[in-house]
Design an enzyme around this catalytic site. Structure first.
Site, PDB file in Angstrom:
ATOM      1  N   LEU A 154       0.831  -1.205   0.000  1.00 30.41           N
ATOM      2  CA  LEU A 154       0.000   0.000   0.000  1.00 30.41           C
ATOM      3  C   LEU A 154       0.865   1.255   0.000  1.00 30.41           C
ATOM      4  O   LEU A 154       0.658   2.164  -0.799  1.00 30.41           O
ATOM      5  CB  LEU A 154      -0.929   0.012   1.229  1.00 30.41           C
ATOM      6  CG  LEU A 154      -1.561   1.362   1.580  1.00 30.41           C
ATOM      7  CD1 LEU A 154      -2.622   1.739   0.561  1.00 30.41           C
ATOM      8  CD2 LEU A 154      -2.154   1.326   2.976  1.00 30.41           C
ATOM      9  N   TYR A 155       1.837   1.302   0.905  1.00 32.47           N
ATOM     10  CA  TYR A 155       2.675   2.505   1.002  1.00 32.47           C
ATOM     11  C   TYR A 155       3.409   2.775  -0.305  1.00 32.47           C
ATOM     12  O   TYR A 155       3.442   3.910  -0.784  1.00 32.47           O
ATOM     13  CB  TYR A 155       3.674   2.368   2.158  1.00 32.47           C
ATOM     14  CG  TYR A 155       3.018   2.206   3.501  1.00 32.47           C
ATOM     15  CD1 TYR A 155       1.906   2.976   3.867  1.00 32.47           C
ATOM     16  CD2 TYR A 155       3.489   1.280   4.424  1.00 32.47           C
ATOM     17  CE1 TYR A 155       1.297   2.818   5.109  1.00 32.47           C
ATOM     18  CE2 TYR A 155       2.886   1.126   5.667  1.00 32.47           C
ATOM     19  CZ  TYR A 155       1.801   1.891   5.993  1.00 32.47           C
ATOM     20  OH  TYR A 155       1.211   1.735   7.226  1.00 32.47           O
ATOM     21  N   HIS A 156       3.981   1.746  -0.903  1.00 37.50           N
ATOM     22  CA  HIS A 156       4.685   1.942  -2.175  1.00 37.50           C
ATOM     23  C   HIS A 156       3.720   2.366  -3.279  1.00 37.50           C
ATOM     24  O   HIS A 156       4.037   3.247  -4.086  1.00 37.50           O
ATOM     25  CB  HIS A 156       5.443   0.675  -2.578  1.00 37.50           C
ATOM     26  CG  HIS A 156       6.787   0.573  -1.946  1.00 37.50           C
ATOM     27  ND1 HIS A 156       7.226  -0.555  -1.325  1.00 37.50           N
ATOM     28  CD2 HIS A 156       7.787   1.479  -1.833  1.00 37.50           C
ATOM     29  CE1 HIS A 156       8.440  -0.345  -0.851  1.00 37.50           C
ATOM     30  NE2 HIS A 156       8.805   0.882  -1.149  1.00 37.50           N
TER      31      HIS A 156
END
Length: 192
Positions: A154-156
């Site tokens: 998700l963060y990437h």
């Protein structure tokens, strides 16, 4: 109707509300991270202190139940500064140039968790975007276990880049990745 997902709302949480409901939020933290009761209980004092830091913001995800709304996810963060444990750990993990570029005035996404029963429904992304949307900073930083998890992906996908990988924080044997993103985050891609 059966088989429907209850409606969820994501809202900013006032500091007094967050302090009053920290035990509830930290239970979600424990469930999401797989931590036992002792670890969760030990986190409480730190979380109270975090609510007093400059730039503190919190968001929560609520679902409607027959008994009223229930918190199923939350996130909070604040502006980092020298002397804070996480800031100083990250400063030591980053090379000098990267630290100078990313740390001053950064907003730390300190906690962002969705109860396992409510994961994989887009709540993590909604919470992340709501949390950093009005942060008083041009960058957001966070640390996450350095393994291929839903959160890491998700963060990437939402614009975070690797600043350090394989970092070990004292007291935790797992390697962590330290990630950073320029703010504002790009709006999440629509799935049609």
């Amino acid at each position: 109707m059966t088989g429907t997902t209850p409606a969820t709302r994501v809202v900013e949480l006032p500091v007094p509300w967050m302090r009053e409901h920290l035990h509830e939020a930290l239970a979600i933290y424990g469930a999401a991270m797989g931590y036992g009761d002792a670890v969760v209980a030990g986190r409480y004092g730190y979380a109270v202190q975090h609510t007093e830091r400059a730039g503190f913001r919190a968001v929560g995800a609520f679902v409607e139940t027959p008994d009223g709304e229930r918190l199923v996810g939350f996130g909070y963060g604040y502006l980092v500064s020298p002397g804070q444990w996480w800031h100083d750990q990250v400063r030591n993990a980053l090379d000098r140039r990267t630290a100078k570029q990313w740390l001053p005035g950064a907003f730390e996404v300190c906690e962002l968790h969705v109860h396992p029963d409510h994961q994989s429904r887009g709540l993590g992304r909604q919470l992340l975007h709501a949390l950093v949307a009005d942060a008083d900073s041009t960058v957001a930083l966070l640390s996450t276990p350095d393994t291929d998890t839903k959160a890491f992906r998700l963060y990437h996908a939402d614009g975070f880049v690797d600043l350090a990988r394989g970092h070990h924080f004292p007291g935790d044997s797992r390697p962590f990745a330290i990630l950073g993103a320029r703010l504002p985050l790009a709006p999440p891609a629509r799935k049609d």
